[in-house]
Scaffold this active site. Structure first.
Site, short mmCIF file in Angstrom:
data_model
loop_
_atom_site.label_atom_id
_atom_site.label_comp_id
_atom_site.label_asym_id
_atom_site.label_seq_id
_atom_site.Cartn_x
_atom_site.Cartn_y
_atom_site.Cartn_z
N SER A 157 49.20 34.77 -68.01
CA SER A 157 50.24 35.72 -68.39
C SER A 157 49.66 36.77 -69.35
CB SER A 157 51.43 34.97 -69.00
OG SER A 157 52.56 35.79 -69.10
N LYS A 214 76.27 45.44 -76.81
CA LYS A 214 75.49 45.09 -77.99
C LYS A 214 75.19 43.59 -78.06
CE LYS A 214 73.49 46.46 -81.80
NZ LYS A 214 72.34 47.38 -81.75
#
Length: 283
Positions: A100, A152
């Site tokens: 990764s 949000k």
């Protein structure tokens, strides 16, 4: 003159040098007591390695399961910037794991060398977490959140998952994945041996198989490879990424003030996250 030459030779002075920086651990995952591999943590060591007198090249040892894509890219970019500025070749050695973000950093190498039993790849992006909305409902806790924007609290673990939030997250992941794929194609151009659909799946392989796929250039270890490249007299010089003793001990007093003590909970969570990242690769 003969005596001085003999003394210098005995001490290893005057011989060609390969400064070596070790990047070990998850990238960007940290708590106050367990700092991860970040640009801030390794930039000093990288600068010293590339400025090293008699340094004929720079070696980077990587042992990382990945982590933050941002920090991975920043470290990659710093290595390439220094390599071009100082005209030094970079040899990257993948040890146990270069997966990764760890593999993304490895792409900074002009040559990537891996042990045949190492773990390489996992070219992909992952996001994971927990959902606690049913738990807090069961114990009678009411969640109160007030925001100035409807998105949000996207993916708030204390609220039920919304399909549109997951779609938004996947779109961001796709953007990051494409950057990763483009970088692999650029840095491994002409070396990859399989189609994209077999390579960019998030799968990982042994170092031996990664060599067959073109993800690494050769198999081997640091010392023998450097002797093969630069001669038997080459000196491998470790360049530490650790801060000095006083800097570590005085950490809470930096910037002229006293910071809060690191909490046990933060350190425990970071430890569990780190353990989970390593265990994915059987380590």
């Amino acid at each position: 003159m003969g005596i001085m030459s003999a003394l210098f030779g005995r001490l290893g002075l005057g011989k060609p040098v390969v400064p070596t920086v070790t990047l070990s651990g998850p990238i960007g995952v940290a708590s106050p007591l367990r700092p991860g591999v970040t640009l801030a943590a390794v930039s000093g060591a990288l600068e010293r390695a590339f400025r090293y007198k008699r340094g004929v090249a720079v070696a980077i040892r990587i042992n990382s399961p990945g982590g933050s894509p941002v920090q991975s890219r920043l470290i990659y970019s710093r290595i390439r910037t220094l390599a071009e500025r100082h005209k030094k070749k970079v040899h990257v050695f993948i040890e146990d794991v270069g997966a990764s973000g760890g593999y993304l950093v490895a792409l900074a190498g002009d040559e990537i060398i891996a042990d045949s039993s190492s773990i390489v790849g996992s070219i992909g992006v992952v996001a994971a977490g927990f959902g606690f909305d049913k738990l807090i409902e069961r114990v009678g806790i009411e969640r109160r959140v007030y925001t100035s924007g409807p998105r949000k609290v996207m993916l708030d673990p204390f609220q039920p998952t919304k399909d549109e939030d997951v779609e938004r997250l996947r779109a961001i992941q796709a953007d990051i994945q494409q950057m990763f794929v483009d970088l692999v194609r650029e840095r491994r151009a002409g070396k990859l041996t399989v189609p994209d659909e077999d390579l960019f799946t998030g799968e990982f392989w042994s170092g031996h198989r990664a060599h067959d796929l073109g993800l690494v250039d050769t198999l081997g270890d640091l010392r023998q490879t450097m002797q093969d490249r630069y001669g038997e007299d080459i000196r491998i010089v470790p360049v530490s990424t650790q801060r000095g003793f006083l800097s570590r001990r005085m950490g809470p007093f930096r910037d002229g003030g006293l910071t809060a003590d690191p909490s046990f909970a933060e350190d425990l969570v970071a430890t569990l996250e780190t353990r989970a990242m390593w265990s994915r690769y059987g380590i």
